[in-house]
Design a protein around this motif. Structure first.
Motif, PDB file in Angstrom:
ATOM      1  N   PRO A  72     -10.226 -25.960  46.102  1.00 40.96           N
ATOM      2  CA  PRO A  72      -9.922 -27.369  45.820  1.00 40.96           C
ATOM      3  C   PRO A  72      -9.098 -27.582  44.558  1.00 40.96           C
ATOM      4  N   VAL A  73      -9.261 -26.749  43.542  1.00 36.61           N
ATOM      5  CA  VAL A  73      -8.465 -26.923  42.312  1.00 36.61           C
ATOM      6  C   VAL A  73      -6.999 -26.657  42.619  1.00 36.61           C
ATOM      7  N   VAL A 122      -5.483 -27.003  45.506  1.00 37.51           N
ATOM      8  CA  VAL A 122      -4.985 -28.109  46.329  1.00 37.51           C
ATOM      9  C   VAL A 122      -4.683 -29.331  45.458  1.00 37.51           C
ATOM     10  N   GLN A 123      -5.597 -29.675  44.565  1.00 32.53           N
ATOM     11  CA  GLN A 123      -5.385 -30.838  43.695  1.00 32.53           C
ATOM     12  C   GLN A 123      -4.175 -30.646  42.789  1.00 32.53           C
ATOM     13  N   LEU A 124      -4.021 -29.435  42.242  1.00 34.36           N
ATOM     14  CA  LEU A 124      -2.870 -29.170  41.378  1.00 34.36           C
ATOM     15  C   LEU A 124      -1.567 -29.220  42.173  1.00 34.36           C
ATOM     16  N   MET A 161      -0.964 -31.002  44.796  1.00 34.03           N
ATOM     17  CA  MET A 161      -0.686 -32.428  45.046  1.00 34.03           C
ATOM     18  C   MET A 161      -0.130 -33.092  43.791  1.00 34.03           C
ATOM     19  N   TYR A 162      -0.711 -32.803  42.635  1.00 29.13           N
ATOM     20  CA  TYR A 162      -0.254 -33.406  41.383  1.00 29.13           C
ATOM     21  C   TYR A 162       1.185 -32.987  41.075  1.00 29.13           C
ATOM     22  N   SER A 213       3.628 -34.694  43.346  1.00 24.88           N
ATOM     23  CA  SER A 213       3.785 -36.119  43.018  1.00 24.88           C
ATOM     24  C   SER A 213       4.589 -36.311  41.735  1.00 24.88           C
ATOM     25  N   THR A 252     -12.613 -28.961  53.169  1.00 22.28           N
ATOM     26  CA  THR A 252     -12.597 -30.332  53.700  1.00 22.28           C
ATOM     27  C   THR A 252     -12.476 -30.225  55.210  1.00 22.28           C
ATOM     28  N   GLN A 303      -3.512 -28.412  55.068  1.00 15.81           N
ATOM     29  CA  GLN A 303      -3.329 -29.356  53.971  1.00 15.81           C
ATOM     30  C   GLN A 303      -1.936 -29.214  53.363  1.00 15.81           C
ATOM     31  N   LEU A 319       1.162 -31.962  53.346  1.00 17.78           N
ATOM     32  CA  LEU A 319       1.784 -32.390  52.090  1.00 17.78           C
ATOM     33  C   LEU A 319       3.245 -31.945  51.985  1.00 17.78           C
TER      34      LEU A 319
END
Length: 131
Positions: free
Chosen positions: A19-20, A22-24, A26-27, A30, A49, A56, A60
């Motif tokens: 998850p870290v 994936v979040q990075l 996405m960040y 963006s 998820t 994922q 994205l």
């Protein structure tokens, strides 16, 4: 501890999964930064998820290479040669010295246990088993 200076990069290679990562990813996307994910078959098919990591990244529109040998991945070496930054989050490979050297101090590893004593996978599990 040795401090290094890193010029701002506009290309990131993320190695591993979870998850870290994936979040990075996405960040960074963006923020308009080029990001490329490199993972193994096992991690690409894992879910934290409702979707796998590969699904994922596809959703994205983030490139995701599934590879058994990161040292032979041309896309990863291109990012290293181009001055990009590499970040590892539970990557399944042992990075060889020749691969590490390509990054010239711009490859960073996030590992859940002390290195090199607890190298390899299962960092949390081994710590629990060892009390």
């Amino acid at each position: 501890m040795t401090l290094i200076n890193i010029n701002p990069a506009n290309r990131f290679a993320l190695f591993g999964g979870g998850p870290v990562l994936v979040q990075l990813a996405m960040y960074l996307k963006s923020a308009g930064v080029s990001v490329h994910v490199f993972t193994s078959k096992r991690l690409a098919e894992s879910t934290g998820t409702e979707a796998t990591l590969a699904e994922q990244m596809a959703e994205l529109n983030i490139p995701c290479n599934v590879t058994a040998n990161i040292g032979n991945d041309v896309d990863a070496t291109d990012i290293a040669d181009g001055g990009g930054i590499g970040l590892s989050f539970g990557a399944p490979w042992i990075f060889k010295t020749s691969f590490i050297d390509l990054w010239d101090g711009r490859l960073f590893n996030s590992h859940p246990a002390p290195l090199p004593q607890h190298r390899g996978g299962g960092g949390y599990s081994w710590r629990i088993l060892m009390n």
